[in-house]
Design a protein around this motif. Structure first.
Motif, PDB file in Angstrom:
ATOM      1  N   ASN A 129       0.832  -1.202   0.000  1.00 48.42           N
ATOM      2  CA  ASN A 129       0.000   0.000   0.000  1.00 48.42           C
ATOM      3  C   ASN A 129       0.867   1.253   0.000  1.00 48.42           C
ATOM      4  OD1 ASN A 129      -2.388  -1.396  -0.055  1.00 48.42           O
ATOM      5  ND2 ASN A 129      -2.853  -1.144   2.115  1.00 48.42           N
ATOM      6  N   HIS A 165     -11.613  -4.455  -3.015  1.00 44.71           N
ATOM      7  CA  HIS A 165     -11.223  -3.844  -4.288  1.00 44.71           C
ATOM      8  C   HIS A 165      -9.791  -3.308  -4.211  1.00 44.71           C
ATOM      9  CE1 HIS A 165     -12.436  -0.224  -2.047  1.00 44.71           C
ATOM     10  NE2 HIS A 165     -11.653   0.455  -2.874  1.00 44.71           N
ATOM     11  N   SER A 173      -4.613  -1.591  -1.552  1.00 48.15           N
ATOM     12  CA  SER A 173      -5.467  -2.780  -1.562  1.00 48.15           C
ATOM     13  C   SER A 173      -6.445  -2.707  -0.398  1.00 48.15           C
ATOM     14  CB  SER A 173      -4.603  -4.037  -1.448  1.00 48.15           C
ATOM     15  OG  SER A 173      -5.419  -5.189  -1.413  1.00 48.15           O
ATOM     16  N   HIS A 174      -7.734  -2.897  -0.694  1.00 47.39           N
ATOM     17  CA  HIS A 174      -8.787  -2.909   0.313  1.00 47.39           C
ATOM     18  C   HIS A 174      -9.398  -4.312   0.371  1.00 47.39           C
ATOM     19  CE1 HIS A 174      -8.561   1.473   0.751  1.00 47.39           C
ATOM     20  NE2 HIS A 174      -8.429   1.514  -0.569  1.00 47.39           N
ATOM     21  N   LYS A 193       0.169   4.651 -11.121  1.00 49.73           N
ATOM     22  CA  LYS A 193      -0.648   5.198 -10.028  1.00 49.73           C
ATOM     23  C   LYS A 193      -0.106   4.706  -8.686  1.00 49.73           C
ATOM     24  CE  LYS A 193      -3.950   7.290 -12.461  1.00 49.73           C
ATOM     25  NZ  LYS A 193      -3.226   7.205 -13.747  1.00 49.73           N
ATOM     26  N   GLU A 235      -7.465   0.019  -5.224  1.00 47.14           N
ATOM     27  CA  GLU A 235      -7.557   1.448  -5.508  1.00 47.14           C
ATOM     28  C   GLU A 235      -6.264   1.915  -6.161  1.00 47.14           C
ATOM     29  OE1 GLU A 235      -7.292   5.485  -2.851  1.00 47.14           O
ATOM     30  OE2 GLU A 235      -8.678   3.927  -2.151  1.00 47.14           O
ATOM     31  N   VAL A 274     -10.031   9.034  -8.347  1.00 40.85           N
ATOM     32  CA  VAL A 274      -9.481   7.768  -7.870  1.00 40.85           C
ATOM     33  C   VAL A 274     -10.094   6.626  -8.685  1.00 40.85           C
ATOM     34  CG1 VAL A 274      -9.392   6.190  -5.901  1.00 40.85           C
ATOM     35  CG2 VAL A 274      -9.074   8.650  -5.550  1.00 40.85           C
ATOM     36  N   ARG A 316     -11.028   2.601  -9.014  1.00 45.68           N
ATOM     37  CA  ARG A 316     -11.293   1.428  -8.178  1.00 45.68           C
ATOM     38  C   ARG A 316     -11.651   0.240  -9.073  1.00 45.68           C
ATOM     39  NH1 ARG A 316     -13.419   5.842  -5.417  1.00 45.68           N
ATOM     40  NH2 ARG A 316     -12.537   6.154  -3.309  1.00 45.68           N
ATOM     41  N   TYR A 317     -11.049  -0.893  -8.778  1.00 53.21           N
ATOM     42  CA  TYR A 317     -11.248  -2.073  -9.614  1.00 53.21           C
ATOM     43  C   TYR A 317     -11.338  -3.322  -8.738  1.00 53.21           C
ATOM     44  CZ  TYR A 317      -9.674   0.996 -13.369  1.00 53.21           C
ATOM     45  OH  TYR A 317      -9.540   2.037 -14.240  1.00 53.21           O
ATOM     46  N   ARG A 354      -4.622   5.300  -7.043  1.00 50.21           N
ATOM     47  CA  ARG A 354      -4.856   6.693  -6.658  1.00 50.21           C
ATOM     48  C   ARG A 354      -3.917   7.641  -7.407  1.00 50.21           C
ATOM     49  NH1 ARG A 354      -4.434   7.784  -0.388  1.00 50.21           N
ATOM     50  NH2 ARG A 354      -6.069   6.159  -0.456  1.00 50.21           N
TER      51      ARG A 354
END
Length: 209
Positions: free
Chosen positions: A149, A173, A169-170, A165, A175, A185, A187-188, A177
């Motif tokens: 991260n 998903h 990691s969430h 970018k 991100e 932002v 998000r995938y 940024r």
């Protein structure tokens, strides 16, 4: 004790040394053959023998970088440079150093960039301006398929579009940024993004004229 070289081997070694001192990079086999007035095969064979004798070292199969070795086994101070490919397109499923779609090469200071199989990718747009990465810059990257991260990465989106970018990691998903408030932002899902490398430096190409 320094290895004994034939006149042809010594001539090639001296030529390599002078060319690297003058240009900061190793000449291609074709250039060396033309400058010395010998065949491409003769240059290749001499280089192989010089490497066997321990007076030079070639760096990797996909790089033409050549290190000249000093009399005590150290790389000569002149050989502080290395050459890496500028990638034209990042392709999923292949190691970056094995891809063939190059857009030239970039010469780096080997004291600053020590990673294996480094590559450069030209940045498009100003979404990372806040991180000092501008449109047209060359992002110097080390191949890697994971990220921590906050790291700045080269990510392949949907197997097609490469972007630079900051990665996060969430639980549900990924991100990507930007470092510019004018850009949103991204998000995938985890299966939509492939990390291909971590950005370890930036080279700005200055326009002349």
């Amino acid at each position: 004790m320094a290895p004994e070289l034939t006149p042809g081997q010594q001539r090639l070694f001296d030529y390599m040394k002078k060319t690297i001192e003058r240009t900061g990079r190793s000449p291609s086999l074709r250039q060396a053959a033309g400058d010395l007035g010998v065949s491409h095969g003769a240059v290749s064979q001499h280089l192989k023998i010089l490497e066997q004798k321990g007076v030079l070292k070639r760096q990797g199969r996909y790089s033409r970088t050549i290190h000249l070795i000093g009399p005590i086994g150290n790389k000569a101070a002149v050989q502080r440079w290395r050459e890496i490919p500028i990638v034209g397109r990042v392709t999923a499923g292949l190691p970056l150093y094995a891809q063939q779609e190059w857009e030239g090469s970039l010469v780096l200071d080997s004291a600053l960039y020590r990673g294996q199989h480094l590559f450069a990718l030209r940045v498009q747009g100003n979404s990372m301006r806040g991180a000092g990465i501008l449109d047209g810059d060359l992002a110097i990257c080390t191949p890697r398929q994971y990220a921590q991260n906050g790291e700045i990465v080269v990510a392949l989106i949907h197997g097609e579009e490469a972007t630079v970018k900051r990665f996060f990691s969430h639980t549900d998903h990924v991100e990507l940024r930007p470092e510019n408030p004018d850009y949103a932002v991204m998000r995938y899902g985890f299966d939509e993004v492939l990390v291909q490398g971590r950005v370890v430096g930036i080279q700005r190409v200055m326009e002349t004229g």
